[in-house]
Design an enzyme around this catalytic site. Structure first.
Site, PDB file in Angstrom:
ATOM      1  N   LYS A  22       0.841  -1.205   0.000  1.00 52.82           N
ATOM      2  CA  LYS A  22       0.000   0.000   0.000  1.00 52.82           C
ATOM      3  C   LYS A  22       0.873   1.252   0.000  1.00 52.82           C
ATOM      4  O   LYS A  22       0.650   2.183  -0.769  1.00 52.82           O
ATOM      5  CB  LYS A  22      -0.904   0.003   1.242  1.00 52.82           C
ATOM      6  CG  LYS A  22      -1.512   1.364   1.558  1.00 52.82           C
ATOM      7  CD  LYS A  22      -2.321   1.358   2.824  1.00 52.82           C
ATOM      8  CE  LYS A  22      -1.563   1.701   4.069  1.00 52.82           C
ATOM      9  NZ  LYS A  22      -1.190   3.110   4.220  1.00 52.82           N
ATOM     10  N   ASN A  23       1.872   1.265   0.858  1.00 53.52           N
ATOM     11  CA  ASN A  23       2.688   2.478   0.995  1.00 53.52           C
ATOM     12  C   ASN A  23       3.563   2.745  -0.232  1.00 53.52           C
ATOM     13  O   ASN A  23       4.025   3.855  -0.422  1.00 53.52           O
ATOM     14  CB  ASN A  23       3.565   2.402   2.249  1.00 53.52           C
ATOM     15  CG  ASN A  23       2.749   2.630   3.514  1.00 53.52           C
ATOM     16  OD1 ASN A  23       1.547   2.894   3.429  1.00 53.52           O
ATOM     17  ND2 ASN A  23       3.382   2.527   4.661  1.00 53.52           N
ATOM     18  N   ARG A  93      -3.964  10.835   4.696  1.00 49.92           N
ATOM     19  CA  ARG A  93      -2.877  11.793   4.718  1.00 49.92           C
ATOM     20  C   ARG A  93      -1.996  11.722   3.462  1.00 49.92           C
ATOM     21  O   ARG A  93      -1.475  12.733   2.984  1.00 49.92           O
ATOM     22  CB  ARG A  93      -2.053  11.490   5.970  1.00 49.92           C
ATOM     23  CG  ARG A  93      -0.955  12.406   6.229  1.00 49.92           C
ATOM     24  CD  ARG A  93      -0.137  11.942   7.408  1.00 49.92           C
ATOM     25  NE  ARG A  93       1.233  12.352   7.184  1.00 49.92           N
ATOM     26  CZ  ARG A  93       1.668  13.565   7.388  1.00 49.92           C
ATOM     27  NH1 ARG A  93       0.868  14.490   7.855  1.00 49.92           N
ATOM     28  NH2 ARG A  93       2.917  13.895   7.135  1.00 49.92           N
ATOM     29  N   CYS A 117      -3.649  13.231  12.679  1.00 45.26           N
ATOM     30  CA  CYS A 117      -4.285  11.930  12.579  1.00 45.26           C
ATOM     31  C   CYS A 117      -4.081  11.255  13.919  1.00 45.26           C
ATOM     32  O   CYS A 117      -3.364  11.772  14.764  1.00 45.26           O
ATOM     33  CB  CYS A 117      -3.707  11.112  11.443  1.00 45.26           C
ATOM     34  SG  CYS A 117      -2.080  10.506  11.786  1.00 45.26           S
ATOM     35  N   ARG A 122       1.826  14.945  12.783  1.00 43.91           N
ATOM     36  CA  ARG A 122       2.325  14.725  11.423  1.00 43.91           C
ATOM     37  C   ARG A 122       2.216  15.943  10.497  1.00 43.91           C
ATOM     38  O   ARG A 122       1.429  15.941   9.544  1.00 43.91           O
ATOM     39  CB  ARG A 122       1.624  13.527  10.794  1.00 43.91           C
ATOM     40  CG  ARG A 122       1.865  12.262  11.546  1.00 43.91           C
ATOM     41  CD  ARG A 122       1.020  11.140  11.019  1.00 43.91           C
ATOM     42  NE  ARG A 122       1.711  10.315  10.037  1.00 43.91           N
ATOM     43  CZ  ARG A 122       1.155   9.271   9.438  1.00 43.91           C
ATOM     44  NH1 ARG A 122      -0.071   8.934   9.692  1.00 43.91           N
ATOM     45  NH2 ARG A 122       1.838   8.562   8.587  1.00 43.91           N
ATOM     46  N   ASP A 306       5.739   0.822  11.760  1.00 36.11           N
ATOM     47  CA  ASP A 306       4.519   0.146  11.312  1.00 36.11           C
ATOM     48  C   ASP A 306       4.440  -1.312  11.781  1.00 36.11           C
ATOM     49  O   ASP A 306       3.434  -1.982  11.525  1.00 36.11           O
ATOM     50  CB  ASP A 306       4.412   0.205   9.776  1.00 36.11           C
ATOM     51  CG  ASP A 306       3.982   1.583   9.299  1.00 36.11           C
ATOM     52  OD1 ASP A 306       3.652   2.436  10.134  1.00 36.11           O
ATOM     53  OD2 ASP A 306       3.986   1.806   8.068  1.00 36.11           O
ATOM     54  N   ILE A 328       9.294   7.426  16.288  1.00 34.74           N
ATOM     55  CA  ILE A 328       8.850   8.109  15.065  1.00 34.74           C
ATOM     56  C   ILE A 328       7.595   8.956  15.304  1.00 34.74           C
ATOM     57  O   ILE A 328       7.525  10.106  14.901  1.00 34.74           O
ATOM     58  CB  ILE A 328       8.567   7.096  13.924  1.00 34.74           C
ATOM     59  CG1 ILE A 328       9.763   6.163  13.704  1.00 34.74           C
ATOM     60  CG2 ILE A 328       8.191   7.812  12.628  1.00 34.74           C
ATOM     61  CD1 ILE A 328      11.002   6.793  13.107  1.00 34.74           C
ATOM     62  N   ARG A 398      -8.129  -0.449   5.423  1.00 35.95           N
ATOM     63  CA  ARG A 398      -7.305   0.547   4.730  1.00 35.95           C
ATOM     64  C   ARG A 398      -5.974  -0.055   4.272  1.00 35.95           C
ATOM     65  O   ARG A 398      -5.366   0.437   3.336  1.00 35.95           O
ATOM     66  CB  ARG A 398      -7.005   1.730   5.659  1.00 35.95           C
ATOM     67  CG  ARG A 398      -8.184   2.636   5.905  1.00 35.95           C
ATOM     68  CD  ARG A 398      -7.761   3.841   6.730  1.00 35.95           C
ATOM     69  NE  ARG A 398      -6.462   4.316   6.274  1.00 35.95           N
ATOM     70  CZ  ARG A 398      -5.482   4.747   7.057  1.00 35.95           C
ATOM     71  NH1 ARG A 398      -5.651   4.802   8.351  1.00 35.95           N
ATOM     72  NH2 ARG A 398      -4.345   5.152   6.564  1.00 35.95           N
TER      73      ARG A 398
HETATM   74  C1  UD1 Z   1       4.897   6.926   5.994  1.00 31.85           C
HETATM   75  C2  UD1 Z   1       4.021   5.690   5.939  1.00 31.85           C
HETATM   76  C3  UD1 Z   1       3.591   5.268   7.344  1.00 31.85           C
HETATM   77  C4  UD1 Z   1       4.820   5.080   8.229  1.00 31.85           C
HETATM   78  C5  UD1 Z   1       5.708   6.318   8.184  1.00 31.85           C
HETATM   79  C6  UD1 Z   1       7.018   6.134   8.938  1.00 31.85           C
HETATM   80  C7  UD1 Z   1       2.917   5.942   3.813  1.00 31.85           C
HETATM   81  C8  UD1 Z   1       1.656   6.199   3.067  1.00 31.85           C
HETATM   82  N1  UD1 Z   1       2.846   6.011   5.140  1.00 31.85           N
HETATM   83  O1  UD1 Z   1       4.111   7.983   6.548  1.00 31.85           O
HETATM   84  O2  UD1 Z   1       2.885   4.044   7.233  1.00 31.85           O
HETATM   85  O3  UD1 Z   1       4.394   4.879   9.564  1.00 31.85           O
HETATM   86  O4  UD1 Z   1       6.032   6.651   6.820  1.00 31.85           O
HETATM   87  O5  UD1 Z   1       7.709   5.033   8.449  1.00 31.85           O
HETATM   88  O6  UD1 Z   1       3.931   5.634   3.218  1.00 31.85           O
HETATM   89  N2  UD1 Z   1       7.335  14.898   9.830  1.00 31.85           N
HETATM   90  C9  UD1 Z   1       7.452  16.243  10.069  1.00 31.85           C
HETATM   91  N3  UD1 Z   1       7.323  17.116   9.012  1.00 31.85           N
HETATM   92  C10 UD1 Z   1       7.065  16.691   7.746  1.00 31.85           C
HETATM   93  C11 UD1 Z   1       6.952  15.301   7.511  1.00 31.85           C
HETATM   94  C12 UD1 Z   1       7.092  14.411   8.565  1.00 31.85           C
HETATM   95  O7  UD1 Z   1       7.658  16.673  11.204  1.00 31.85           O
HETATM   96  O8  UD1 Z   1       6.951  17.528   6.837  1.00 31.85           O
HETATM   97  C13 UD1 Z   1       7.489  13.928  10.945  1.00 31.85           C
HETATM   98  C14 UD1 Z   1       6.209  13.157  11.236  1.00 31.85           C
HETATM   99  O9  UD1 Z   1       5.353  13.879  12.085  1.00 31.85           O
HETATM  100  C15 UD1 Z   1       6.759  11.894  11.861  1.00 31.85           C
HETATM  101  C16 UD1 Z   1       8.076  11.671  11.131  1.00 31.85           C
HETATM  102  O10 UD1 Z   1       8.419  12.933  10.563  1.00 31.85           O
HETATM  103  O11 UD1 Z   1       7.001  12.108  13.219  1.00 31.85           O
HETATM  104  C17 UD1 Z   1       8.046  10.634  10.038  1.00 31.85           C
HETATM  105  O12 UD1 Z   1       6.963  10.890   9.183  1.00 31.85           O
HETATM  106  P1  UD1 Z   1       6.964  10.466   7.648  1.00 31.85           P
HETATM  107  O13 UD1 Z   1       8.143   9.602   7.397  1.00 31.85           O
HETATM  108  O14 UD1 Z   1       6.778  11.671   6.804  1.00 31.85           O
HETATM  109  O15 UD1 Z   1       5.661   9.570   7.585  1.00 31.85           O
HETATM  110  P2  UD1 Z   1       4.609   9.496   6.407  1.00 31.85           P
HETATM  111  O16 UD1 Z   1       5.282   9.676   5.096  1.00 31.85           O
HETATM  112  O17 UD1 Z   1       3.442  10.348   6.726  1.00 31.85           O
END
Ligand code: UD1
Length: 418
Positions: A22-23, A93, A117, A122, A306, A328, A398
């Protein structure tokens, strides 16, 4: 609202086919916006989040063809309206992933802010800062991110404050159509990013370093169509392996990628599992009660956030005490209360959960709170005494394709009820 009714106590055995990730599929679908030609993605899992992304692409004006053999064809011609509305973005998201491709190709995009969320706030500040570094004017107004650029985005050196998976994907896609070279530093290294880079290269992009923390992209004027098979879902794989370990079973995950699961397989071995692997399969056998394991979640290639909830369920019935540190997300222990309702002994202090294994769990009605948390409840239910009712399983739909069919095929007594 659908629920799962699970009678615990069955040992899982047999083969299970692992779906496409999915991701990985979500950013791959978003990447189809980078060209006016046809992009064909195969091995797409049938999941609610995928439907949401497909609906979003359709709303933007793309032509979409879905065939019953898990393939999706997207043609994002010139009739695209670069507006991703709140009612679709709020469902998921990952919708923010259309931002980079839209600005890069059309020079303007309005994408609703995804908001918080259940597992944490995030933010998307890293996505926005990266686009600004590439010359886009980005304003957040009325709940929308509005990004504009005159002409093409400009290649830039972008240093992420933390390795963000979505941020890396968004800027990687945008960089492919920028003018000049973009260097993404402190980039995320997840296999889903490598899969995205593979697709982009097939579309004609010039990318080096995907899978490392420094990715270099030479921007092109345009990209072309192609066909690509979505990589196997490493989190689905890990979840079924934990199910086998907890039930002292013997299962083989097929159509998967053992090389993407090093940290998870290591912890399963520590728990006492016997694991053998081939190029595209993993067999797990477990004779005894698992041993508790300790770990901290970290970006790939370390232990994935995850898989945290699923290992929490395993520790709940293991011998000994395991300490789990979540680094994380700030609020990713919501499954603890529900697991404790089943008789687990888990104490949380900030980002640390200490799990003292108990010999047996007892059935109780429980409620899923997010995607991976819901899997941890299903896992616990598989070993609990009696019938457990897991409510709000739209979360599990999902991210886990045909979850009850796959578990039933492995011998679980599970059924969906209204
Ligand atoms: C993706 C995965 C999710 C997984 C996560 C971490 C998808 C669709 N989802 O989520 O399943 O749990 O990676 O492996 O692929 N952050 C910021 N600012 C930003 C972006 C992120 O502060 O602009 C922080 C987030 O709040 C979080 C951390 O960085 O604490 C990691 O988030 P991120 O790697 O971006 O997760 P997602 O891409 O949303």
């Amino acid at each position: 609202m659908d629920k799962l009714l699970i009678a615990g106590g069955q040992r899982l055995s047999g083969d299970v086919r692992i779906s496409g990730s999915k991701n990985a599929a979500l950013p791959l679908l978003a990447a189809s916006l980078l060209t006016e030609e046809r992009v064909v993605l195969t091995n797409i899992p049938q999941l609610h989040d995928i439907t949401t992304m497909v609906q979003l692409l359709g709303r933007l004006g793309a032509d979409i063809l879905i065939d019953e053999r898990c393939s999706v064809e997207v043609k994002a011609g010139t009739q695209i309206t670069a507006l991703a509305p709140y009612e679709l973005v709020k469902k998921m998201r990952a919708s923010i992933l259309v931002l980079g491709p839209l600005v890069a190709r059309f020079g303007e995009a309005r994408v609703s802010l995804p908001g918080g969320c259940a597992i944490g706030s995030r933010p998307v500040d890293q996505h926005i800062r990266g686009l600004q570094a590439m010359g886009a004017d980005v304003q957040v107004e009325n709940g929308y991110v509005h990004a504009r650029v005159t002409g093409r985005l400009q290649g830039a050196r972008i240093m992420f404050e933390m390795p963000t998976v979505g941020g890396t994907e968004n800027l990687l896609m945008a960089a492919c159509l920028a003018d000049g070279e973009t260097v993404l530093e402190n980039a995320a290294r997840e296999p889903e990013i490598v899969d995205l880079a593979l697709l982009l290269k097939r579309m004609g992009a010039l990318i080096e370093g995907a899978g490392t923390d420094c990715i270099r992209v030479q921007g092109m004027k345009s990209l072309h169509g192609c066909q690509h098979r979505v990589v196997a879902d490493r989190i689905e794989t890990g979840s079924y392996l934990v199910a086998a370990a907890m039930t002292r079973g013997d299962i083989t995950c097929r159509d998967t990628r053992p090389d993407l699961l090093d940290a998870v397989l290591l912890k399963l071995k520590d728990a006492g599992a016997e694991i053998t692997t081939g190029e595209d399969w993993i067999r797990l056998r477990m004779e005894d009660r698992p041993q508790a394991v300790s770990f901290r979640t970290q970006p790939y290639p370390a232990f994935p956030t995850d898989m945290q909830a699923q290992f929490m369920a395993l520790n709940a019935v293991a011998q000994g005490t395991g300490t789990i540190i979540e680094t994380i997300f700030e609020n990713r222990f919501m499954h603890v209360q529900e697991l404790n309702r089943l008789g687990a002994q888990i104490a949380v202090d900030g980002h640390t959960a200490v799990v003292t294994g108990v010999p047996t769990l007892q059935a109780a009605p429980v409620m899923a709170t997010d995607l991976r948390a819901s899997m941890s409840l299903v896992l616990a239910a598989l070993v609990a005494e009696g019938e457990t009712l897991v409510d709000r399983i739209y979360h599990i739909d999902r991210g886990y394709e045909c979850v009850e069919e796959k578990l039933r095929q492995l011998g679980a007594r599970i059924r969906r009820v209204q």
